[in-house]
Design a protein around this motif. Structure first.
Motif, PDB file in Angstrom:
ATOM      1  N   SER A 187      46.528  30.766  54.635  1.00 59.60           N
ATOM      2  CA  SER A 187      45.535  31.666  54.058  1.00 59.60           C
ATOM      3  C   SER A 187      45.765  31.729  52.547  1.00 59.60           C
ATOM      4  CB  SER A 187      45.631  33.058  54.677  1.00 59.60           C
ATOM      5  OG  SER A 187      46.899  33.642  54.436  1.00 59.60           O
ATOM      6  N   ARG A 188      44.811  32.286  51.862  1.00 62.06           N
ATOM      7  CA  ARG A 188      44.952  32.405  50.415  1.00 62.06           C
ATOM      8  C   ARG A 188      44.341  33.694  49.928  1.00 62.06           C
ATOM      9  NH1 ARG A 188      42.398  27.335  47.893  1.00 62.06           N
ATOM     10  NH2 ARG A 188      42.692  28.457  45.932  1.00 62.06           N
ATOM     11  N   ASP A 189      44.904  34.198  48.863  1.00 62.13           N
ATOM     12  CA  ASP A 189      44.378  35.376  48.200  1.00 62.13           C
ATOM     13  C   ASP A 189      44.099  34.958  46.761  1.00 62.13           C
ATOM     14  OD1 ASP A 189      43.915  37.765  46.859  1.00 62.13           O
ATOM     15  OD2 ASP A 189      45.361  38.877  48.072  1.00 62.13           O
ATOM     16  N   ASN A 190      42.864  34.663  46.474  1.00 64.06           N
ATOM     17  CA  ASN A 190      42.524  34.158  45.144  1.00 64.06           C
ATOM     18  C   ASN A 190      42.737  35.202  44.053  1.00 64.06           C
ATOM     19  OD1 ASN A 190      41.946  31.696  46.239  1.00 64.06           O
ATOM     20  ND2 ASN A 190      39.720  31.862  46.044  1.00 64.06           N
ATOM     21  N   ALA A 191      42.654  36.461  44.416  1.00 66.72           N
ATOM     22  CA  ALA A 191      42.896  37.516  43.425  1.00 66.72           C
ATOM     23  C   ALA A 191      44.361  37.559  43.013  1.00 66.72           C
ATOM     24  CB  ALA A 191      42.466  38.856  43.986  1.00 66.72           C
ATOM     25  N   LYS A 192      45.241  37.150  43.909  1.00 62.08           N
ATOM     26  CA  LYS A 192      46.674  37.156  43.630  1.00 62.08           C
ATOM     27  C   LYS A 192      47.212  35.760  43.306  1.00 62.08           C
ATOM     28  CE  LYS A 192      47.741  41.164  46.522  1.00 62.08           C
ATOM     29  NZ  LYS A 192      48.544  41.688  47.645  1.00 62.08           N
ATOM     30  N   ASN A 193      46.316  34.773  43.283  1.00 61.49           N
ATOM     31  CA  ASN A 193      46.736  33.398  42.987  1.00 61.49           C
ATOM     32  C   ASN A 193      47.862  32.940  43.909  1.00 61.49           C
ATOM     33  OD1 ASN A 193      44.874  33.401  40.955  1.00 61.49           O
ATOM     34  ND2 ASN A 193      46.352  33.636  39.310  1.00 61.49           N
ATOM     35  N   THR A 194      47.726  33.263  45.168  1.00 61.49           N
ATOM     36  CA  THR A 194      48.803  32.989  46.118  1.00 61.49           C
ATOM     37  C   THR A 194      48.243  32.406  47.408  1.00 61.49           C
ATOM     38  OG1 THR A 194      50.132  34.788  45.195  1.00 61.49           O
ATOM     39  CG2 THR A 194      50.745  33.990  47.386  1.00 61.49           C
ATOM     40  N   VAL A 195      48.966  31.463  47.957  1.00 63.02           N
ATOM     41  CA  VAL A 195      48.636  30.916  49.264  1.00 63.02           C
ATOM     42  C   VAL A 195      49.810  31.202  50.195  1.00 63.02           C
ATOM     43  CG1 VAL A 195      49.531  28.604  48.731  1.00 63.02           C
ATOM     44  CG2 VAL A 195      47.789  28.893  50.511  1.00 63.02           C
TER      45      VAL A 195
END
Length: 125
Positions: free
Chosen positions: A71-79
Motif C-alpha cells: 500500500s502507499r500513502d502519497n501524503a506521507k511519501n511512504t509505501v
C-alpha cells in the motif's frame, strides 16, 4: 534524485507478521510506481509486490499472494508492505524500489530507477 529508506525489518516467528515501510524523499512521490523486492543468501533478487502511482493496481507473485499487501500513502511519501503468515522461506533482505511511471498497470520487468539500502527480515521456524 529519489532517496528510499526502508525500515520495519526484524526477527519474527513463523506465522507472525511484520510491516515494512519505505520512506521516500528528494522528489515528489506522486507519479512513481513503487516495488518491493527481496534477496535471500545465494539466491537472485525476486519481486515481491508492486503498486502503481495511484495505488489502484497491485501485483504479487504466487509465493506471497494472499499473505502480503502493498500500500502507499502519497501524503506521507511512504509505501508499506504488510507481511502476514510469514514462512521461513520469506527470510531475506527486502528492498524498496521506485521509478517514474504513470502507467495504470506496473510492468515488473522494466528497470527500476532507485533502490533503498534494504532491511533484513528473519523468520524463525
Amino acid at each position: 534524485q529519489v532517496q528510499l529508506v526502508e525500515s520495519g525489518g526484524g526477527l519474527v516467528q513463523a506465522g507472525g507478521s511484520l510491516r515494512l515501510s519505505c520512506a521516500t524523499s528528494g522528489r515528489t512521490f506522486s507519479g512513481y510506481a513503487m516495488g518491493w523486492f527481496r534477496q535471500a543468501p545465494g539466491k537472485e533478487r525476486e519481486f515481491v509486490a508492486t503498486i502503481s502511482w495511484t495505488g489502484g493496481n497491485t501485483m504479487y507473485p504466487d509465493s506471497v499472494k494472499g499473505r502480503f499487501i502493498i500500500s502507499r500513502d502519497n501524503a506521507k511519501n511512504t509505501v508499506y508492505l504488510q507481511m502476514n503468515s510469514l514462512k521461513p522461506e520469506d527470510a531475506a533482505v527486502y528492498y524498496c524500489a521506485a521509478r517514474r511511471d504513470y502507467s495504470a498497470v506496473v510492468v515488473v520487468g522494466r528497470p527500476w530507477d532507485y533502490w533503498g539500502q534494504g532491511t533484513q527480515v528473519t523468520v524463525s521456524s
